[in-house]
Enzyme design. Structure first.
Site, PDB file in Angstrom:
ATOM      1  N   LEU A   1       0.811  -1.227   0.000  1.00  0.00           N
ATOM      2  CA  LEU A   1       0.000   0.000   0.000  1.00  0.00           C
ATOM      3  C   LEU A   1       0.839   1.269   0.000  1.00  0.00           C
ATOM      4  O   LEU A   1       1.924   1.316   0.578  1.00  0.00           O
ATOM      5  CB  LEU A   1      -0.919  -0.002   1.226  1.00  0.00           C
ATOM      6  CG  LEU A   1      -1.904  -1.167   1.309  1.00  0.00           C
ATOM      7  CD1 LEU A   1      -2.760  -1.045   2.572  1.00  0.00           C
ATOM      8  CD2 LEU A   1      -2.784  -1.253   0.064  1.00  0.00           C
TER       9      LEU A   1
ATOM     10  N   GLY B   1      -1.627   6.485  -2.606  1.00  0.00           N
ATOM     11  CA  GLY B   1      -2.700   6.403  -3.605  1.00  0.00           C
ATOM     12  C   GLY B   1      -3.838   5.534  -3.089  1.00  0.00           C
ATOM     13  O   GLY B   1      -5.014   5.901  -3.185  1.00  0.00           O
ATOM     14  N   HIS B   2      -3.474   4.383  -2.524  1.00  0.00           N
ATOM     15  CA  HIS B   2      -4.505   3.503  -1.940  1.00  0.00           C
ATOM     16  C   HIS B   2      -5.215   4.222  -0.781  1.00  0.00           C
ATOM     17  O   HIS B   2      -6.432   4.112  -0.617  1.00  0.00           O
ATOM     18  CB  HIS B   2      -3.868   2.225  -1.381  1.00  0.00           C
ATOM     19  CG  HIS B   2      -3.209   1.353  -2.412  1.00  0.00           C
ATOM     20  ND1 HIS B   2      -1.861   1.119  -2.421  1.00  0.00           N
ATOM     21  CD2 HIS B   2      -3.720   0.639  -3.451  1.00  0.00           C
ATOM     22  CE1 HIS B   2      -1.555   0.298  -3.411  1.00  0.00           C
ATOM     23  NE2 HIS B   2      -2.659  -0.004  -4.057  1.00  0.00           N
TER      24      HIS B   2
ATOM     25  N   GLN C   1      -5.451 -12.304 -12.925  1.00  0.00           N
ATOM     26  CA  GLN C   1      -5.262 -11.115 -13.758  1.00  0.00           C
ATOM     27  C   GLN C   1      -3.818 -10.958 -14.231  1.00  0.00           C
ATOM     28  O   GLN C   1      -3.493  -9.997 -14.911  1.00  0.00           O
ATOM     29  CB  GLN C   1      -5.743  -9.854 -13.040  1.00  0.00           C
ATOM     30  CG  GLN C   1      -4.856  -9.384 -11.904  1.00  0.00           C
ATOM     31  CD  GLN C   1      -5.510  -8.247 -11.149  1.00  0.00           C
ATOM     32  OE1 GLN C   1      -6.515  -8.436 -10.470  1.00  0.00           O
ATOM     33  NE2 GLN C   1      -4.965  -7.045 -11.278  1.00  0.00           N
TER      34      GLN C   1
ATOM     35  N   SER D   1       2.780   3.829  -7.285  1.00  0.00           N
ATOM     36  CA  SER D   1       2.427   2.465  -7.696  1.00  0.00           C
ATOM     37  C   SER D   1       3.195   1.484  -6.824  1.00  0.00           C
ATOM     38  O   SER D   1       4.351   1.735  -6.471  1.00  0.00           O
ATOM     39  CB  SER D   1       2.819   2.249  -9.163  1.00  0.00           C
ATOM     40  OG  SER D   1       2.785   0.872  -9.478  1.00  0.00           O
TER      41      SER D   1
HETATM   42  P1  AMP Z   1      -3.528  -2.015  -6.993  1.00  0.00           P
HETATM   43  O1  AMP Z   1      -3.202  -2.395  -5.576  1.00  0.00           O
HETATM   44  O2  AMP Z   1      -2.345  -1.519  -7.759  1.00  0.00           O
HETATM   45  O3  AMP Z   1      -4.342  -3.059  -7.705  1.00  0.00           O
HETATM   46  O4  AMP Z   1      -4.466  -0.753  -6.895  1.00  0.00           O
HETATM   47  C1  AMP Z   1      -5.633  -0.760  -6.103  1.00  0.00           C
HETATM   48  C2  AMP Z   1      -6.425   0.482  -6.417  1.00  0.00           C
HETATM   49  O5  AMP Z   1      -5.642   1.632  -6.117  1.00  0.00           O
HETATM   50  C3  AMP Z   1      -6.808   0.577  -7.904  1.00  0.00           C
HETATM   51  O6  AMP Z   1      -8.141   1.053  -8.001  1.00  0.00           O
HETATM   52  C4  AMP Z   1      -5.826   1.576  -8.421  1.00  0.00           C
HETATM   53  O7  AMP Z   1      -6.310   2.284  -9.557  1.00  0.00           O
HETATM   54  C5  AMP Z   1      -5.650   2.487  -7.225  1.00  0.00           C
HETATM   55  N1  AMP Z   1      -4.382   3.214  -7.331  1.00  0.00           N
HETATM   56  C6  AMP Z   1      -3.167   2.701  -7.630  1.00  0.00           C
HETATM   57  N2  AMP Z   1      -2.241   3.677  -7.701  1.00  0.00           N
HETATM   58  C7  AMP Z   1      -2.884   4.833  -7.439  1.00  0.00           C
HETATM   59  C8  AMP Z   1      -2.480   6.199  -7.368  1.00  0.00           C
HETATM   60  N3  AMP Z   1      -1.212   6.568  -7.582  1.00  0.00           N
HETATM   61  N4  AMP Z   1      -3.418   7.135  -7.065  1.00  0.00           N
HETATM   62  C9  AMP Z   1      -4.706   6.773  -6.854  1.00  0.00           C
HETATM   63  N5  AMP Z   1      -5.156   5.500  -6.901  1.00  0.00           N
HETATM   64  C10 AMP Z   1      -4.254   4.545  -7.191  1.00  0.00           C
END
Ligand code: AMP
Length: 291
Positions: free
Chosen positions: A33, A36-37, A61, A185
């Site tokens: 995490l 962004g999360h 996926q 990310s």
């Molecule tokens: P992930 O853990 O990468 O699958 O992401 C989980 C959620 O967090 C997804 O809806 C992503 O689009 C969102 N997410 C990932 N990176 C960011 C970011 N930098 N800003 C906002 N949301 C994000």
């Protein structure tokens, strides 16, 4: 924070909450995490009585076994962070809890999953749709929160919800970035210091492309300029750069109204695959004539 590893006790706990009139927000993640999360989580906390975060690195996926095994996993750190930000519930199942048998269902989204991420990661969105459907059935959230960084994913989940009548409202949250523009990310953790510096190239390329479009440069020339800019960085490889309609994600041949356009990019830096995008939103109207 209540932590659940199994579906049955989570479902019965959430049933009680729903019966007592509580609204439920869902923030699905694959862990490792970052802020962004947390932005998604805060958006959910503002609108719902209870926020459920899920951490699950979803194997269906990933179309590349190496990518799946190298995906960063930091469950203890994630759990502490979610405690700190006062998440109510964490669902963190083992793979066998979610997929007791090999998944056989494939979901096709017509044109939406044939371009960009769907083209370069065959089967990716079918796997995303499968896990999101499972989470919607398990958690039955009133609202679910996703990031704009995965724009195509959001479009696909919206189609899933519309076509299968999931009773959930979707929310899309703007991308959080580092000070130098790099989109946050989980995969950034895998960048060595030099690759980390190079990784800003994708966002810089997106901004450059937007500027060129606003100067009325035609689409093939903008694409060429982006390819050239990335080719000048030997540590970076471009996978795709698209100028697309932000609703149906079809590649555009000309830009009529800037507000309808999204610029999407994907590539590798130091062996790590990164994606990013930029909405033309808010940009002044383009003439369209020369594009
Ligand atoms: P992930 O853990 O990468 O699958 O992401 C989980 C959620 O967090 C997804 O809806 C992503 O689009 C969102 N997410 C990932 N990176 C960011 C970011 N930098 N800003 C906002 N949301 C994000």
């Amino acid at each position: 924070m209540k932590i659940f590893k199994h579906i049955a006790p989570l479902k019965s706990h959430l049933k009680e909450q729903r019966l007592s009139g509580k609204s439920i927000g869902l923030v699905p993640t694959m862990g490792a995490l970052h802020e962004g999360h947390i932005a998604l989580l805060r958006a959910s906390q503002q609108e719902n009585d209870i926020t459920v975060s899920t951490i699950f690195v979803n194997p269906t996926q990933f179309n590349n076994a190496g990518d799946l095994s190298r995906y960063p996993r930091t469950p203890d750190k994630d759990t502490r962070l979610l405690e700190e930000v006062r998440c109510d519930i964490l669902f963190i199942p083992e793979t066998g809890e979610v997929y007791p048998a090999e998944a056989t269902i494939k979901i096709d989204f017509g044109t939406l999953d044939k371009v960009m991420e769907g083209h370069f990661r065959p089967g990716h969105f079918s796997g995303v749709a499968l896990i999101v459907s499972k989470l919607f059935h398990i958690i039955e959230p009133h609202r679910a929160y996703f990031g704009q960084k995965d724009w195509q994913q959001f479009a696909i989940i919206q189609q899933l919800v519309d076509e299968l009548n999931f009773p959930v409202e979707l929310r899309s949250i703007p991308t959080l970035r580092e000070g130098d523009g790099l989109a946050l990310s989980s995969r950034n953790q895998r960048l060595d210091p030099e690759s980390r510096r190079t990784a800003t190239i994708f966002y810089r390329a997106l901004r450059h492309a937007r500027d060129l479009l606003l100067q009325d440069m035609d689409i093939p020339a903008v694409k060429e300029a982006v390819a050239q800019m990335i080719a000048e960085q030997p540590a970076a490889q471009l996978e795709y750069f698209e100028i697309a309609d932000k609703k149906n994600l079809k590649a555009l041949k000309s830009v009529e109204a800037a507000n309808d356009v999204i610029l999407c990019i994907a590539g590798y830096v130091g062996g790590v695959r990164l994606i990013d995008n930029l909405l033309m939103e808010g940009a002044p109207a383009l003439s369209g004539a020369r594009l």
